[in-house]
Scaffold this motif. Structure first.
Motif, PDB file in Angstrom:
ATOM      1  N   ILE A   1       4.515 -43.187 -11.790  1.00  0.00           N
ATOM      2  CA  ILE A   1       3.119 -42.825 -11.521  1.00  0.00           C
ATOM      3  C   ILE A   1       2.423 -42.556 -12.855  1.00  0.00           C
ATOM      4  O   ILE A   1       1.256 -42.897 -13.041  1.00  0.00           O
ATOM      5  CB  ILE A   1       3.054 -41.598 -10.592  1.00  0.00           C
ATOM      6  CG1 ILE A   1       3.725 -41.933  -9.251  1.00  0.00           C
ATOM      7  CG2 ILE A   1       1.621 -41.136 -10.375  1.00  0.00           C
ATOM      8  CD1 ILE A   1       3.946 -40.739  -8.350  1.00  0.00           C
ATOM      9  N   LEU A   2       3.154 -41.929 -13.773  1.00  0.00           N
ATOM     10  CA  LEU A   2       2.739 -41.821 -15.170  1.00  0.00           C
ATOM     11  C   LEU A   2       3.636 -42.736 -16.000  1.00  0.00           C
ATOM     12  O   LEU A   2       4.772 -43.018 -15.612  1.00  0.00           O
ATOM     13  CB  LEU A   2       2.857 -40.386 -15.672  1.00  0.00           C
ATOM     14  CG  LEU A   2       1.951 -39.333 -15.043  1.00  0.00           C
ATOM     15  CD1 LEU A   2       2.209 -37.972 -15.688  1.00  0.00           C
ATOM     16  CD2 LEU A   2       0.483 -39.714 -15.156  1.00  0.00           C
TER      17      LEU A   2
ATOM     18  N   VAL B   1      -4.407 -44.075  -8.601  1.00  0.00           N
ATOM     19  CA  VAL B   1      -3.321 -43.467  -7.843  1.00  0.00           C
ATOM     20  C   VAL B   1      -3.929 -42.604  -6.747  1.00  0.00           C
ATOM     21  O   VAL B   1      -4.821 -41.787  -7.007  1.00  0.00           O
ATOM     22  CB  VAL B   1      -2.422 -42.589  -8.743  1.00  0.00           C
ATOM     23  CG1 VAL B   1      -1.387 -41.849  -7.892  1.00  0.00           C
ATOM     24  CG2 VAL B   1      -1.733 -43.434  -9.798  1.00  0.00           C
TER      25      VAL B   1
ATOM     26  N   ASP C   1       1.127 -43.403  -3.153  1.00  0.00           N
ATOM     27  CA  ASP C   1       2.388 -42.714  -3.434  1.00  0.00           C
ATOM     28  C   ASP C   1       2.452 -41.409  -2.658  1.00  0.00           C
ATOM     29  O   ASP C   1       1.423 -40.756  -2.418  1.00  0.00           O
ATOM     30  CB  ASP C   1       2.508 -42.399  -4.932  1.00  0.00           C
ATOM     31  CG  ASP C   1       2.554 -43.644  -5.798  1.00  0.00           C
ATOM     32  OD1 ASP C   1       3.668 -44.087  -6.128  1.00  0.00           O
ATOM     33  OD2 ASP C   1       1.478 -44.179  -6.134  1.00  0.00           O
TER      34      ASP C   1
ATOM     35  N   LEU D   1      -2.323 -40.014  -4.435  1.00  0.00           N
ATOM     36  CA  LEU D   1      -1.025 -39.336  -4.259  1.00  0.00           C
ATOM     37  C   LEU D   1      -1.103 -38.303  -3.151  1.00  0.00           C
ATOM     38  O   LEU D   1      -2.032 -37.489  -3.097  1.00  0.00           O
ATOM     39  CB  LEU D   1      -0.620 -38.655  -5.566  1.00  0.00           C
ATOM     40  CG  LEU D   1       0.718 -37.911  -5.573  1.00  0.00           C
ATOM     41  CD1 LEU D   1       1.879 -38.868  -5.321  1.00  0.00           C
ATOM     42  CD2 LEU D   1       0.920 -37.175  -6.906  1.00  0.00           C
TER      43      LEU D   1
ATOM     44  N   PHE E   1       0.434 -30.964 -11.013  1.00  0.00           N
ATOM     45  CA  PHE E   1       0.252 -32.383 -10.720  1.00  0.00           C
ATOM     46  C   PHE E   1      -1.188 -32.867 -10.907  1.00  0.00           C
ATOM     47  O   PHE E   1      -1.404 -33.932 -11.522  1.00  0.00           O
ATOM     48  CB  PHE E   1       0.741 -32.704  -9.304  1.00  0.00           C
ATOM     49  CG  PHE E   1       2.230 -32.940  -9.200  1.00  0.00           C
ATOM     50  CD1 PHE E   1       2.719 -34.134  -8.698  1.00  0.00           C
ATOM     51  CD2 PHE E   1       3.138 -31.986  -9.604  1.00  0.00           C
ATOM     52  CE1 PHE E   1       4.080 -34.366  -8.596  1.00  0.00           C
ATOM     53  CE2 PHE E   1       4.494 -32.196  -9.511  1.00  0.00           C
ATOM     54  CZ  PHE E   1       4.981 -33.390  -9.015  1.00  0.00           C
ATOM     55  N   PRO E   2      -2.223 -32.173 -10.377  1.00  0.00           N
ATOM     56  CA  PRO E   2      -3.580 -32.703 -10.539  1.00  0.00           C
ATOM     57  C   PRO E   2      -3.966 -32.913 -12.000  1.00  0.00           C
ATOM     58  O   PRO E   2      -4.570 -33.948 -12.344  1.00  0.00           O
ATOM     59  CB  PRO E   2      -4.453 -31.632  -9.873  1.00  0.00           C
ATOM     60  CG  PRO E   2      -3.558 -31.024  -8.844  1.00  0.00           C
ATOM     61  CD  PRO E   2      -2.207 -30.980  -9.503  1.00  0.00           C
TER      62      PRO E   2
ATOM     63  N   LEU F   1      -2.094 -35.964 -13.409  1.00  0.00           N
ATOM     64  CA  LEU F   1      -2.543 -37.252 -12.874  1.00  0.00           C
ATOM     65  C   LEU F   1      -3.774 -37.787 -13.589  1.00  0.00           C
ATOM     66  O   LEU F   1      -4.088 -38.984 -13.484  1.00  0.00           O
ATOM     67  CB  LEU F   1      -2.830 -37.127 -11.378  1.00  0.00           C
ATOM     68  CG  LEU F   1      -1.586 -36.986 -10.486  1.00  0.00           C
ATOM     69  CD1 LEU F   1      -1.986 -36.667  -9.060  1.00  0.00           C
ATOM     70  CD2 LEU F   1      -0.751 -38.256 -10.533  1.00  0.00           C
TER      71      LEU F   1
ATOM     72  N   LEU G   1       6.833 -37.405 -12.065  1.00  0.00           N
ATOM     73  CA  LEU G   1       5.810 -38.462 -12.078  1.00  0.00           C
ATOM     74  C   LEU G   1       6.241 -39.635 -12.960  1.00  0.00           C
ATOM     75  O   LEU G   1       5.949 -40.795 -12.642  1.00  0.00           O
ATOM     76  CB  LEU G   1       4.487 -37.883 -12.570  1.00  0.00           C
ATOM     77  CG  LEU G   1       3.835 -36.856 -11.620  1.00  0.00           C
ATOM     78  CD1 LEU G   1       2.592 -36.241 -12.266  1.00  0.00           C
ATOM     79  CD2 LEU G   1       3.480 -37.484 -10.283  1.00  0.00           C
TER      80      LEU G   1
ATOM     81  N   ALA H   1      -2.887 -40.775 -15.563  1.00  0.00           N
ATOM     82  CA  ALA H   1      -2.282 -41.941 -14.908  1.00  0.00           C
ATOM     83  C   ALA H   1      -2.927 -43.225 -15.415  1.00  0.00           C
ATOM     84  O   ALA H   1      -4.152 -43.281 -15.601  1.00  0.00           O
ATOM     85  CB  ALA H   1      -2.428 -41.830 -13.401  1.00  0.00           C
TER      86      ALA H   1
ATOM     87  N   ARG I   1       6.066 -33.287 -14.690  1.00  0.00           N
ATOM     88  CA  ARG I   1       5.789 -34.542 -15.399  1.00  0.00           C
ATOM     89  C   ARG I   1       6.967 -35.498 -15.279  1.00  0.00           C
ATOM     90  O   ARG I   1       6.785 -36.718 -15.106  1.00  0.00           O
ATOM     91  CB  ARG I   1       5.483 -34.252 -16.862  1.00  0.00           C
ATOM     92  CG  ARG I   1       5.164 -35.497 -17.680  1.00  0.00           C
ATOM     93  CD  ARG I   1       4.735 -35.145 -19.109  1.00  0.00           C
ATOM     94  NE  ARG I   1       4.499 -36.352 -19.879  1.00  0.00           N
ATOM     95  CZ  ARG I   1       3.374 -37.064 -19.844  1.00  0.00           C
ATOM     96  NH1 ARG I   1       2.377 -36.664 -19.063  1.00  0.00           N
ATOM     97  NH2 ARG I   1       3.234 -38.156 -20.570  1.00  0.00           N
TER      98      ARG I   1
END
Length: 440
Positions: free
Chosen positions: A438-439, A76, A39, A78, A65-66, A69, A433, A72, A430
């Motif tokens: 992705i989530l 992923v 992604d 990303l 983001f980290p 994730l 994602l 997830a 969030r």
């Protein structure tokens, strides 16, 4: 870039005609393929004055983001992309979480500061003498209708110069249609009598709390405050047109090349303000839903809330300029909006409106001129209406248009733009994602 806090990250710079920097383009195309990404999130800024400001926005937005994730559901890989394009903001506009700015409207009257002049010169190259005269008129603020008309004429010339500097052609039908003025290449604010337009802008600024109390009783100080707002809105009108050009001629072809160089890569487009228009026009260039774009998220989109409609309510024989765009996206097209966005709730419709209604304060009674980032996508059948909590709680549909009311977090910021740039929140990270699946 080592200091971004996320990796891998690429920036791609586009000029006003949509041409990308060749080295940056090749780095993204080669790097995304070599990294084995599943992604890629591509973010386009809105109004902005420098590459460092845009990079700072991306760093702040991507920061959660980290951690997110870690939740997830599957493997992923990303990557992150930042679009750099020639836009600007007036330096008096507050941006939450960034250094405070100096107001352009004070008890001493309106001011066109040196930083804003430099920013204008950067996006309208070759206009230095014209800009100096605009600054002189704002500084002197002569009590004279003729000088107001001169100011408005210079603003009109500046926009015309930007149009020829940024592209070799006049605005297209799509450009004009999504300027919320389907019949003219120039918005009403550039062709109506200057005292009337400046007076309307002054009324709107007063209602937004941007005019200091000391200026309330001084007719000419207020009119020149409106003149400064005319310059601001006219420059943003040009940036809005430019965003469409960069999306259509620049990012769109880059997405097609990315799909060819990294088959199977899922791209997730994110745009703030005019950047929402940019990524939407990029998605519009794709030929079918089976392309690489799997989600599109607009944060306080500064363009018409009718852009995606197949039938304009006020002109049923016409469609919105971006009609059919959601069909090019495999997943949802999410519009984040907030009632606290003064830039889009008050000043955008004022700058866009064509009809003459002298009985309406700030021309705000006609929904024709609304922006997506204030009240969401309009006149699209089946468009879901969600709160931010419900969207984060699993209510996002798998495809189609979705309005998400983000007023619960997008609420900070002073006049004249209000909460327009209050977008760096973990909840919105969030949401991006979740929109891209992705989530889950």
């Amino acid at each position: 870039m080592a200091d971004m806090g996320v990796a891998p990250y690429w920036e791609t710079t586009f000029d006003a005609q949509g041409d990308p920097d060749p080295g940056e383009r090749d780095a993204l195309l080669g790097g995304a393929a070599a990294a084995g990404l599943t992604d890629l999130v591509v973010f386009a800024h809105g109004w902005n004055n420098s590459r460092s400001t845009a990079t700072g926005l991306y760093r702040s937005f991507f920061a959660p983001f980290p951690g997110l994730l870690a939740g997830a559901p599957g493997p992923v890989c990303l990557g992150y992309g930042g679009v750099i394009w020639p836009s600007m903001r007036f330096t008096d506009e507050p941006v939450p979480d960034f250094p405070p700015s100096r107001p352009a409207l004070t008890a001493a009257g309106p001011e066109l500061g040196p930083d804003t002049l430099r920013a204008l010169a950067g996006v309208f190259p070759g206009s230095e003498a014209l800009l100096d005269r605009l600054a002189e008129l704002i500084e002197r603020r002569p009590p004279d209708d003729a000088r107001l008309e001169e100011f408005a004429g210079l603003v009109r010339t500046l926009v015309a110069h930007g149009r020829t500097e940024g592209t070799s052609t006049a605005p297209t039908a799509a450009d004009i249609q999504d300027m919320d003025d389907v019949d003219a290449a120039d918005p009403a604010m550039l062709v109506r009598p200057a005292p009337e337009v400046c007076g309307r802008f002054a009324d709107a600024l007063t209602a937004a709390g941007a005019v200091p109390a000391e200026l309330f009783g001084d007719v000419w100080q207020r009119l020149w405050s409106g003149a400064l707002e005319l310059l601001r809105q006219a420059s943003y009108w040009e940036m809005k047109r430019r965003a469409g050009t960069v999306g259509r001629a620049g990012l769109g072809p880059l997405l097609a090349a990315l799909a060819a160089s990294a088959p199977g890569l899922r791209v997730h487009l994110v745009g703030h303000s005019f950047g929402g228009r940019l990524v939407s026009f990029a998605a519009r260039t794709l030929t079918e839903r089976g392309g690489c774009v799997h989600s599109l998220t607009m944060l306080q989109g500064a363009f018409s809330h009718y852009a995606f409609t197949p039938r304009l309510p006020f002109a049923t024989g016409r469609a919105g300029a971006l009609e059919g765009t959601p069909d090019r996206v495999q997943g949802p097209v999410v519009c984040c909006h907030s009632r606290y966005d003064q830039a889009l709730g008050m000043l955008y419709p004022l700058a866009s409106r064509v009809a003459d209604d002298p009985d309406s304060l700030a021309w705000l009674d006609d929904s024709r001129w609304g922006a997506m980032g204030h009240d969401g996508i309009q006149a699209v059948d089946g468009c879901a209406q969600l709160t931010l909590d419900s969207a984060l709680g699993g209510a996002l549909p798998g495809a189609g248009c979705v309005n998400v009311d983000c007023s619960s977090v997008v609420r900070r910021g002073g006049p004249p733009s209000g909460a327009h740039s209050d977008i760096c929140h973990p909840e919105l990270a969030r949401l991006v994602l979740l929109t891209g699946r992705i989530l889950r």
